[in-house]
Design a protein around this motif. Structure first.
Motif, PDB file in Angstrom:
ATOM      1  N   ALA A 118       0.824  -1.207   0.000  1.00  0.00           N
ATOM      2  CA  ALA A 118       0.000   0.000   0.000  1.00  0.00           C
ATOM      3  C   ALA A 118       0.859   1.258   0.000  1.00  0.00           C
ATOM      4  N   PHE A 119       1.950   1.259   0.800  1.00  0.00           N
ATOM      5  CA  PHE A 119       2.841   2.415   0.825  1.00  0.00           C
ATOM      6  C   PHE A 119       3.438   2.668  -0.556  1.00  0.00           C
ATOM      7  N   GLY A 120       3.851   1.600  -1.238  1.00  0.00           N
ATOM      8  CA  GLY A 120       4.399   1.743  -2.587  1.00  0.00           C
ATOM      9  C   GLY A 120       3.360   2.286  -3.554  1.00  0.00           C
ATOM     10  N   THR A 135       3.446   5.807  -5.638  1.00  0.00           N
ATOM     11  CA  THR A 135       3.247   5.833  -7.084  1.00  0.00           C
ATOM     12  C   THR A 135       2.117   6.789  -7.463  1.00  0.00           C
ATOM     13  N   ALA A 136       1.087   6.855  -6.614  1.00  0.00           N
ATOM     14  CA  ALA A 136      -0.059   7.727  -6.880  1.00  0.00           C
ATOM     15  C   ALA A 136       0.220   9.175  -6.493  1.00  0.00           C
ATOM     16  N   GLY A 137       1.423   9.442  -5.968  1.00  0.00           N
ATOM     17  CA  GLY A 137       1.772  10.807  -5.602  1.00  0.00           C
ATOM     18  C   GLY A 137       1.279  11.193  -4.223  1.00  0.00           C
ATOM     19  N   ALA A 138       0.926  10.232  -3.413  1.00  0.00           N
ATOM     20  CA  ALA A 138       0.425  10.513  -2.068  1.00  0.00           C
ATOM     21  C   ALA A 138       1.521  10.225  -1.052  1.00  0.00           C
ATOM     22  N   PRO A 186       4.364  11.078   2.030  1.00  0.00           N
ATOM     23  CA  PRO A 186       4.137  11.556   3.396  1.00  0.00           C
ATOM     24  C   PRO A 186       4.138  13.079   3.458  1.00  0.00           C
ATOM     25  N   ARG A 187       3.374  13.626   4.402  1.00  0.00           N
ATOM     26  CA  ARG A 187       3.378  15.068   4.633  1.00  0.00           C
ATOM     27  C   ARG A 187       4.662  15.443   5.354  1.00  0.00           C
ATOM     28  N   ALA A 188       5.044  16.690   5.266  1.00  0.00           N
ATOM     29  CA  ALA A 188       6.268  17.166   5.919  1.00  0.00           C
ATOM     30  C   ALA A 188       6.240  16.811   7.401  1.00  0.00           C
ATOM     31  N   GLY A 189       7.326  16.207   7.865  1.00  0.00           N
ATOM     32  CA  GLY A 189       7.432  15.863   9.279  1.00  0.00           C
ATOM     33  C   GLY A 189       6.784  14.559   9.670  1.00  0.00           C
ATOM     34  N   THR A 190       6.180  13.848   8.713  1.00  0.00           N
ATOM     35  CA  THR A 190       5.554  12.569   9.036  1.00  0.00           C
ATOM     36  C   THR A 190       6.149  11.503   8.140  1.00  0.00           C
ATOM     37  N   PRO A 191       7.153  10.810   8.659  1.00  0.00           N
ATOM     38  CA  PRO A 191       7.784   9.754   7.834  1.00  0.00           C
ATOM     39  C   PRO A 191       6.832   8.604   7.571  1.00  0.00           C
ATOM     40  N   TRP A 192       7.131   7.840   6.543  1.00  0.00           N
ATOM     41  CA  TRP A 192       6.332   6.653   6.257  1.00  0.00           C
ATOM     42  C   TRP A 192       6.284   5.779   7.495  1.00  0.00           C
ATOM     43  N   ALA A 193       5.136   5.227   7.751  1.00  0.00           N
ATOM     44  CA  ALA A 193       5.030   4.263   8.851  1.00  0.00           C
ATOM     45  C   ALA A 193       5.812   3.024   8.445  1.00  0.00           C
ATOM     46  N   THR A 194       6.339   2.326   9.420  1.00  0.00           N
ATOM     47  CA  THR A 194       7.079   1.107   9.110  1.00  0.00           C
ATOM     48  C   THR A 194       6.133  -0.065   9.080  1.00  0.00           C
ATOM     49  N   ALA A 195       6.599  -1.180   8.533  1.00  0.00           N
ATOM     50  CA  ALA A 195       5.773  -2.382   8.435  1.00  0.00           C
ATOM     51  C   ALA A 195       5.394  -2.909   9.809  1.00  0.00           C
TER      52      ALA A 195
END
Length: 94
Positions: free
Chosen positions: A72-74, A78-81, A83-92
């Motif tokens: 889903a993160f990938g 790809t869809a251009g969504a 993370p917002r500034a200051g919010t890193p991708w959540a980890t698995a």
């Protein structure tokens, strides 16, 4: 917009020598994933196969969930969504 789909799963449980292995195959129609889990009975504990089945299946589902989250993160990236500034991708593991 309504969206209805069916995902197919197969759960395979294998037990041998107080060890249970579980494989869960997920077919979303566009993606196929496989989760794996294992549970081992402590030699000093009573051998209760249902407990090994449940624990190994739970671990396989966690593995599958982590894979789905990464997928889903990938797709989000790809869809251009991203993370917002200051919010890193959540980890698995979140």
């Amino acid at each position: 917009m309504s969206h209805v789909t069916e995902w197919k799963t197969r759960i395979y449980l294998f037990e041998e020598d107080r060890t249970t292995h579980v494989r869960i195959d997920l077919d979303t129609g566009t993606t196929k994933l496989t989760g794996h889990g294992t549970a081992r009975c402590n030699p000093t504990d009573a051998d209760v196969p249902e407990i090994g089945d449940e624990l190994a299946a739970a671990r396989a589902l966690e593995d599958l969930g982590a894979q789905l989250k990464l997928l889903a993160f990938g797709d989000m990236e790809t869809a251009g969504a991203g993370p917002r500034a200051g919010t890193p991708w959540a980890t698995a593991s979140d």
